[in-house]
Scaffold this motif. Structure first.
Motif, PDB file in Angstrom:
ATOM      1  N   TYR A 141      47.081  57.182  81.840  1.00 28.49           N
ATOM      2  CA  TYR A 141      45.900  57.618  82.597  1.00 28.49           C
ATOM      3  C   TYR A 141      44.936  58.375  81.681  1.00 28.49           C
ATOM      4  CZ  TYR A 141      43.434  60.758  85.904  1.00 28.49           C
ATOM      5  OH  TYR A 141      42.493  61.476  86.602  1.00 28.49           O
ATOM      6  N   ALA A 142      45.491  59.283  80.877  1.00 28.65           N
ATOM      7  CA  ALA A 142      44.644  60.121  80.020  1.00 28.65           C
ATOM      8  C   ALA A 142      43.882  59.270  78.996  1.00 28.65           C
ATOM      9  CB  ALA A 142      45.498  61.169  79.311  1.00 28.65           C
ATOM     10  N   MET A 143      44.485  58.206  78.508  1.00 23.44           N
ATOM     11  CA  MET A 143      43.794  57.354  77.528  1.00 23.44           C
ATOM     12  C   MET A 143      42.547  56.723  78.149  1.00 23.44           C
ATOM     13  SD  MET A 143      46.591  55.417  75.172  1.00 23.44           S
ATOM     14  CE  MET A 143      47.328  54.458  76.473  1.00 23.44           C
ATOM     15  N   VAL A 144      42.672  56.273  79.394  1.00 25.53           N
ATOM     16  CA  VAL A 144      41.518  55.670  80.076  1.00 25.53           C
ATOM     17  C   VAL A 144      40.432  56.721  80.268  1.00 25.53           C
ATOM     18  CG1 VAL A 144      40.718  54.558  82.196  1.00 25.53           C
ATOM     19  CG2 VAL A 144      42.951  53.951  81.244  1.00 25.53           C
ATOM     20  N   LYS A 145      40.847  57.896  80.718  1.00 25.85           N
ATOM     21  CA  LYS A 145      39.878  58.967  80.976  1.00 25.85           C
ATOM     22  C   LYS A 145      39.165  59.384  79.690  1.00 25.85           C
ATOM     23  CE  LYS A 145      40.117  59.961  85.355  1.00 25.85           C
ATOM     24  NZ  LYS A 145      38.947  59.801  86.215  1.00 25.85           N
ATOM     25  N   ALA A 146      39.916  59.494  78.605  1.00 24.70           N
ATOM     26  CA  ALA A 146      39.324  59.940  77.347  1.00 24.70           C
ATOM     27  C   ALA A 146      38.336  58.902  76.814  1.00 24.70           C
ATOM     28  CB  ALA A 146      40.423  60.215  76.319  1.00 24.70           C
ATOM     29  N   ALA A 147      38.726  57.653  76.853  1.00 25.20           N
ATOM     30  CA  ALA A 147      37.831  56.604  76.339  1.00 25.20           C
ATOM     31  C   ALA A 147      36.590  56.494  77.219  1.00 25.20           C
ATOM     32  CB  ALA A 147      38.575  55.266  76.267  1.00 25.20           C
ATOM     33  N   ALA A 148      36.781  56.632  78.528  1.00 33.88           N
ATOM     34  CA  ALA A 148      35.632  56.544  79.434  1.00 33.88           C
ATOM     35  C   ALA A 148      34.683  57.713  79.224  1.00 33.88           C
ATOM     36  CB  ALA A 148      36.115  56.490  80.883  1.00 33.88           C
ATOM     37  N   ALA A 149      35.252  58.905  78.993  1.00 32.37           N
ATOM     38  CA  ALA A 149      34.411  60.094  78.790  1.00 32.37           C
ATOM     39  C   ALA A 149      33.566  59.956  77.530  1.00 32.37           C
ATOM     40  CB  ALA A 149      35.295  61.343  78.706  1.00 32.37           C
ATOM     41  N   GLY A 191      32.355  57.148  76.623  1.00 34.93           N
ATOM     42  CA  GLY A 191      31.474  56.001  76.796  1.00 34.93           C
ATOM     43  C   GLY A 191      31.983  54.760  76.083  1.00 34.93           C
ATOM     44  N   TRP A 192      33.254  54.752  75.719  1.00 28.09           N
ATOM     45  CA  TRP A 192      33.792  53.620  74.960  1.00 28.09           C
ATOM     46  C   TRP A 192      34.275  52.490  75.854  1.00 28.09           C
ATOM     47  CZ3 TRP A 192      37.189  57.280  71.525  1.00 28.09           C
ATOM     48  CH2 TRP A 192      36.342  57.958  70.627  1.00 28.09           C
ATOM     49  N   ILE A 193      34.692  52.814  77.061  1.00 23.47           N
ATOM     50  CA  ILE A 193      35.046  51.784  78.029  1.00 23.47           C
ATOM     51  C   ILE A 193      34.503  52.189  79.392  1.00 23.47           C
ATOM     52  CG2 ILE A 193      37.204  51.023  76.889  1.00 23.47           C
ATOM     53  CD1 ILE A 193      38.731  52.618  79.004  1.00 23.47           C
ATOM     54  N   ASP A 194      34.459  51.239  80.304  1.00 18.38           N
ATOM     55  CA  ASP A 194      34.065  51.530  81.690  1.00 18.38           C
ATOM     56  C   ASP A 194      35.344  51.954  82.423  1.00 18.38           C
ATOM     57  OD1 ASP A 194      33.718  51.244  84.464  1.00 18.38           O
ATOM     58  OD2 ASP A 194      32.269  49.609  84.242  1.00 18.38           O
ATOM     59  N   GLY A 195      35.441  53.238  82.732  1.00 23.68           N
ATOM     60  CA  GLY A 195      36.688  53.786  83.282  1.00 23.68           C
ATOM     61  C   GLY A 195      37.111  53.145  84.585  1.00 23.68           C
ATOM     62  N   ASP A 196      36.155  52.916  85.498  1.00 22.26           N
ATOM     63  CA  ASP A 196      36.521  52.326  86.787  1.00 22.26           C
ATOM     64  C   ASP A 196      37.012  50.897  86.617  1.00 22.26           C
ATOM     65  OD1 ASP A 196      36.200  54.446  88.381  1.00 22.26           O
ATOM     66  OD2 ASP A 196      34.355  53.758  89.378  1.00 22.26           O
ATOM     67  N   ALA A 197      36.317  50.153  85.768  1.00 20.21           N
ATOM     68  CA  ALA A 197      36.730  48.759  85.549  1.00 20.21           C
ATOM     69  C   ALA A 197      38.115  48.713  84.916  1.00 20.21           C
ATOM     70  CB  ALA A 197      35.708  48.037  84.659  1.00 20.21           C
ATOM     71  N   ALA A 198      38.364  49.633  83.979  1.00 25.12           N
ATOM     72  CA  ALA A 198      39.684  49.665  83.331  1.00 25.12           C
ATOM     73  C   ALA A 198      40.765  50.034  84.339  1.00 25.12           C
ATOM     74  CB  ALA A 198      39.672  50.666  82.179  1.00 25.12           C
ATOM     75  N   GLU A 217      44.838  35.732  93.278  1.00 21.99           N
ATOM     76  CA  GLU A 217      46.278  35.759  93.560  1.00 21.99           C
ATOM     77  C   GLU A 217      46.784  37.166  93.837  1.00 21.99           C
ATOM     78  OE1 GLU A 217      48.323  33.979  90.257  1.00 21.99           O
ATOM     79  OE2 GLU A 217      46.901  32.317  90.180  1.00 21.99           O
ATOM     80  N   THR A 218      46.099  38.141  93.274  1.00 25.55           N
ATOM     81  CA  THR A 218      46.605  39.514  93.324  1.00 25.55           C
ATOM     82  C   THR A 218      45.516  40.429  93.839  1.00 25.55           C
ATOM     83  OG1 THR A 218      47.826  38.996  91.310  1.00 25.55           O
ATOM     84  CG2 THR A 218      47.744  41.318  91.945  1.00 25.55           C
ATOM     85  N   ARG A 219      45.843  41.252  94.805  1.00 24.55           N
ATOM     86  CA  ARG A 219      44.871  42.206  95.330  1.00 24.55           C
ATOM     87  C   ARG A 219      45.500  43.583  95.397  1.00 24.55           C
ATOM     88  NH1 ARG A 219      40.871  38.847  97.844  1.00 24.55           N
ATOM     89  NH2 ARG A 219      41.963  36.867  98.056  1.00 24.55           N
ATOM     90  N   LEU A 220      44.763  44.560  94.901  1.00 22.69           N
ATOM     91  CA  LEU A 220      45.211  45.938  95.044  1.00 22.69           C
ATOM     92  C   LEU A 220      44.892  46.404  96.446  1.00 22.69           C
ATOM     93  CD1 LEU A 220      43.902  47.679  91.817  1.00 22.69           C
ATOM     94  CD2 LEU A 220      46.302  47.340  92.449  1.00 22.69           C
ATOM     95  N   SER A 221      45.786  47.215  96.983  1.00 19.21           N
ATOM     96  CA  SER A 221      45.553  47.796  98.296  1.00 19.21           C
ATOM     97  C   SER A 221      45.916  49.268  98.235  1.00 19.21           C
ATOM     98  CB  SER A 221      46.444  47.080  99.320  1.00 19.21           C
ATOM     99  OG  SER A 221      46.666  47.897 100.440  1.00 19.21           O
ATOM    100  N   PHE A 225      40.816  49.397  87.563  1.00 19.92           N
ATOM    101  CA  PHE A 225      41.126  48.217  88.385  1.00 19.92           C
ATOM    102  C   PHE A 225      41.934  47.188  87.595  1.00 19.92           C
ATOM    103  CE2 PHE A 225      37.946  49.587  91.512  1.00 19.92           C
ATOM    104  CZ  PHE A 225      38.564  49.179  92.685  1.00 19.92           C
ATOM    105  N   GLU A 226      41.524  46.958  86.360  1.00 21.03           N
ATOM    106  CA  GLU A 226      42.189  45.916  85.569  1.00 21.03           C
ATOM    107  C   GLU A 226      43.649  46.289  85.292  1.00 21.03           C
ATOM    108  OE1 GLU A 226      39.824  44.756  82.229  1.00 21.03           O
ATOM    109  OE2 GLU A 226      41.502  43.744  81.232  1.00 21.03           O
ATOM    110  N   ILE A 227      43.859  47.542  84.910  1.00 20.81           N
ATOM    111  CA  ILE A 227      45.227  47.966  84.570  1.00 20.81           C
ATOM    112  C   ILE A 227      46.120  47.956  85.817  1.00 20.81           C
ATOM    113  CG2 ILE A 227      46.626  49.944  83.849  1.00 20.81           C
ATOM    114  CD1 ILE A 227      44.258  50.661  81.936  1.00 20.81           C
ATOM    115  N   LEU A 228      45.632  48.554  86.890  1.00 23.21           N
ATOM    116  CA  LEU A 228      46.494  48.644  88.076  1.00 23.21           C
ATOM    117  C   LEU A 228      46.743  47.259  88.672  1.00 23.21           C
ATOM    118  CD1 LEU A 228      45.186  51.965  89.688  1.00 23.21           C
ATOM    119  CD2 LEU A 228      47.090  51.656  88.114  1.00 23.21           C
ATOM    120  N   THR A 229      45.750  46.376  88.590  1.00 21.67           N
ATOM    121  CA  THR A 229      45.973  45.006  89.071  1.00 21.67           C
ATOM    122  C   THR A 229      47.017  44.298  88.214  1.00 21.67           C
ATOM    123  OG1 THR A 229      43.700  44.889  89.881  1.00 21.67           O
ATOM    124  CG2 THR A 229      44.854  42.792  89.610  1.00 21.67           C
ATOM    125  N   SER A 230      46.980  44.559  86.908  1.00 22.66           N
ATOM    126  CA  SER A 230      47.952  43.889  86.023  1.00 22.66           C
ATOM    127  C   SER A 230      49.376  44.335  86.353  1.00 22.66           C
ATOM    128  CB  SER A 230      47.627  44.150  84.550  1.00 22.66           C
ATOM    129  OG  SER A 230      48.032  45.450  84.142  1.00 22.66           O
TER     130      SER A 230
END
Ligand code: PBG
Length: 308
Positions: free
Chosen positions: A261-269, A271-278, A4-8, A280-285
């Motif tokens: 943004y910084a929270m995603v970057k910090a957690a990804a750095a 290794g706690w979350i997959d930064g790219d996947a997060a 239903e939703t696509r990022l562009s 996409f998920e956040i911006l799509t939401s």
């Protein structure tokens, strides 16, 4: 097929910081991957964003000197006005140039307006400053002014000033529902703003316990002539984005702010979350909630990821 939703890339607005004193870019530790630009590095970055297809940027300035009224914000040779003229010459009409319109980066006390003798922000005196800033930004080539100071009546004051100066086509993107948020921390590092005396912006930004109030703020801004409205921050305010969508048909922006943004970057750095996947998920939401446009420090990363 049934998504239903696509990022562009067309959804993206890249926030950029430009300094009056730097001759080469400087990293911002709390905003990994984002820098304070020199005028030259800003020009190169906007060229790169244009090539990636990012349709718009929003500029924030770091002046060489600050004063009580933030006079650098309306100076025809102020840092953002110089940047607007350069970028207009470089990219023509390929990139929409948005100027954040506020004085907090330019005042020595760090507030978004001038102070009264009691030390609180004087709403109506601030409107006169905003009117002058809008005209300076439009003279320098801004397509859109984006008032972020949350003063009552700011959209009308800016619209009248722009019209009086002949800038009838300069649009207004109103930060309509803007909350006093803990998620602005890294931004204040980026623009080197500390609010005097440990103060805060709760006198003019919204209380996060209030949702319905945002709809009033949006209605006021639309009645004053806002062409587009914004909800800020985004992720903790998706209910506000959805409610705003339900009551307005103008373009709706959401600002995925520095701390988000910084929270995603910090957690990804870590290794706690997959930064790219997060990302996409956040911006799509945010888009799923109803935003047409997203201001995000991920703009270049996402534009690249959408290409591959
Ligand atoms: C104020 C302004 C702020 C942000 C954009 N404009 C900070 C504030 O209100 O304190 C924050 C953006 C971000 O955190 O990414 N002119």
């Amino acid at each position: 097929m049934v998504a239903e939703t696509r990022l562009s890339v067309d959804d993206l607005i890249a926030p950029l910081f430009v300094s009056e004193t730097l001759s080469s870019p400087r990293e911002i530790p709390s905003l990994p991957g984002v820098v304070q630009h020199s005028q030259d590095s800003l020009r190169a970055e906007v060229e790169r964003l244009a090539q990636l297809g990012v349709p718009a940027v929003i500029l924030f300035g770091l002046p060489a000197t600050k004063d009580a009224t933030g006079s650098g914000a309306s100076d025809p040779d102020g840092v953002v006005q110089v940047a607007l003229r350069n970028l207009r010459a470089d990219v023509g009409s390929d990139v929409v140039l948005i100027a954040d319109l506020c004085v907090d980066e330019y005042t020595d006390h760090g507030h978004c307006g001038v102070l009264s003798s009691k030390g609180s922000v004087d709403n109506d005196a601030t409107l006169d400053l905003y009117a002058d800033i809008a005209v300076a930004q439009a003279n320098a080539g801004a397509d859109i002014c984006a008032p972020s100071g949350m003063m009552d009546g700011q959209v009308l004051a800016i619209r009248e000033a722009l019209d009086d100066a002949g800038h009838i086509d300069t649009a207004i993107l109103a930060y309509a529902a803007k909350y006093a948020s803990s998620f602005y921390g890294p931004f204040r590092d980026a623009v080197e703003v500390a609010i005097a005396d440990g103060g805060d912006r709760k006198g003019y930004q919204q209380d996060y316990r209030n949702g319905r109030e945002a709809l009033d703020e949006i209605a006021f801004d639309l009645s004053e002539g806002a062409d587009m409205i914004m909800v800020k921050p985004a992720l903790a305010y998706l209910d506000i984005v959805a409610a705003a969508r339900a009551v307005t048909n103008v373009p709706l922006a959401a600002y995925h702010v520095s701390g988000e943004y910084a929270m995603v970057k910090a957690a990804a750095a870590n290794g706690w979350i997959d930064g790219d996947a997060a990302m996409f998920e956040i911006l799509t939401s945010i888009k799923r909630a109803g935003a047409d446009m997203i201001l995000t420090y991920f703009a270049a990363d996402l534009a690249k990821a959408l290409r591959s």
